[in-house]
Design an enzyme around this catalytic site. Structure first.
Site: not given
Ligand code: FCB
Length: 458
Positions: A161, A360
């Site tokens: 991320e 995720e």
């Protein structure tokens, strides 16, 4: 109820990250998250990662837990300041920890999926990601790890991320290092992507059969009024900086022209050197997709507060009261997940000839006290079921997805929320005992059968 069958060989697992679980901070150098956690008010409950859930000492127990659930993949991250000391020397104790963890996983029949950087940057690096030299140091760190673990770790994610480690961290001030300088955010994004590209080609050269990629986070934004050009343009700007800045750089070798134009003076003209974009767009083998929620937005008045969306300061999130929400306040929107996966496949991964992995997905949903008895987290089961349905629908629509990893295996340190938000399939009590929730048993059964029961209407 009806049933959905996942393909043979589909990979099931969970994900976690070093700072959120390891603890044993006394055995490593400091990370920027140690420093940030000391800032008064930075962490909701005033906590830190000194002990976390003590995975460093309990990793064998945690791996056994994963094995008992039948997981075949575990995505973990490496703490860079545990592996390389401030003087630049490898810390043999830190390196040995990951060596043992990988052995333990392999011994349990669990595929180790290694993320090189999940935000806990060494505090000793001058200028953190806003400095280009950090991208150079990243290659050195990655290759030292690869030399030790590369024989057993076959899947490597460079970054987790990078939007969070640039815009949330350097513009919004919400994550370490807690800065509110948008110019730095663009620099941090570029330097992470540059480091990603350098590491990808270095590992590729040393280990041509390794599977390489990065994990991006996606929070699709929708206009409150699709007929209102102002709302539509707001969404273009949010999507541009949060998503396309990264996907277009990696898959197309360019930063989107509108994103750079929107940034205006916040974009340093000397940031991108000749040749950088060819590095950034070094081919990868898999795109990691992290997904939790989506947002409806409209134009309002700029709040004047620092924002992670420097080119959309007037964005206002519009509640959708009919949707369930998690403890994070995030609305549960599995259809947006399906649409996102199909979109990414059509625009990026399909043309690149590669697949995706859901690296995720999960929710903070139960705030109940584990000491009060077993946690029946039916809302988590419902969340996972609806999102897995979305994954299956995307596969049916042609998207290549072969892995799904729940965030997370055990409740842990949720960044600026401290220990107040619980994402685990397994709870921890005050003695750090691991206490499986109902969702852990549900997930184990799903893995065993590969069959998901869903309400007919899904
Ligand atoms: C993601 C992070 C992960 C965790 C989940 C809830 O953005 O990658 O570490 O905090 O959110």
């Amino acid at each position: 109820m009806t049933t959905i069958q996942f393909p043979q060989g589909f990979h099931w697992g969970t994900a976690a990250s070093s700072f959120q679980i390891e603890g044993a901070a006394d055995k490593r150098a400091e990370s920027i998250w140690d420093v940030f956690a000391r800032v008064p008010g930075a962490i909701a409950d005033g906590s830190d990662g000194q002990v976390a859930i003590d995975h460093y000492h309990r990793f064998a127990e945690d791996v056994a837990l994963m094995q008992s659930l039948g997981l075949d993949t575990y995505r973990f991250s490496v703490s860079w300041p545990r592996v390389i000391d401030a003087d630049g020397e490898t810390n043999p104790v830190g390196m040995a920890f990951y060596d043992r963890l990988v052995d333990q996983l392999c011994g349990a029949g669990i595929r180790p999926w290694l993320t090189l950087h999940h935000w806990d940057l060494p505090a000793y690096l001058p200028g953190d990601w806003s400095s280009r030299s950090t991208a150079e140091s990243f290659v050195d760190f990655a290759m030292r790890l690869h030399r030790v673990l590369g024989d057993r770790v076959r899947v490597w994610t460079t970054l987790n991320e990078p939007w969070c480690a640039s815009f949330l961290s350097h513009a919004g001030g919400i994550h370490a290092p807690g800065h509110t300088e948008p110019t730095e955010a663009y620099a941090a994004a570029h330097h992470q992507l540059l480091g990603h590209g350098w590491v990808t080609s270095a590992i590729r050269a040393a280990d041509p059969s390794a599977t390489l990629g990065l994990s991006l986070n996606f929070t699709p934004a929708y206009p409150a009024d699709p007929e209102d050009p102002a709302d539509v343009d707001l969404v273009r700007r949010i999507d541009g900086t949060q998503h396309r800045l990264f996907t277009d750089a990696v898959f197309r070798g360019e930063y989107p022209e509108d994103v750079v134009r929107d940034a205006g003076p916040l974009w340093d003209d000397n940031l991108v050197h000749d040749g950088d974009m060819a590095v950034v767009s070094t081919p990868i083998d898999v795109l990691g997709v992290n997904y939790y929620t989506s947002q409806l937005v409209r134009t309002g008045e700029p709040s004047g507060h620092p924002t992670p969306h420097p080119t959309a300061p007037e964005a206002v999130v519009v509640d959708r009261p009919h949707l369930p929400r998690t403890d994070m306040g995030w609305e549960v929107t599995p259809d947006a997940f399906r649409d996102l996966l199909i979109h990414l496949h059509r625009e990026y991964t399909g043309p690149a000839g590669i697949g995706m992995a859901v690296t995720e997905n999960g929710c903070a949903i139960d705030a109940s006290d584990p000491e009060a008895g077993p946690i029946d987290d039916q809302p988590r089961i419902d969340y996972l079921r609806s999102h897995l349905t979305a994954v299956h629908q995307a596969i049916e629509a042609g998207a290549r997805i072969d892995t799904y990893l729940v965030w997370s295996i055990v409740d842990n340190f949720e960044w600026s929320y401290g220990y107040t938000k619980r994402f685990g399939l397994v709870a921890v009590d005050s003695q750090l005992r691991r206490l499986p929730k109902a969702s852990a048993g549900w997930y184990a059964e799903l893995i065993r059968t590969g069959t998901l029961s869903v309400p007919q209407s899904d």
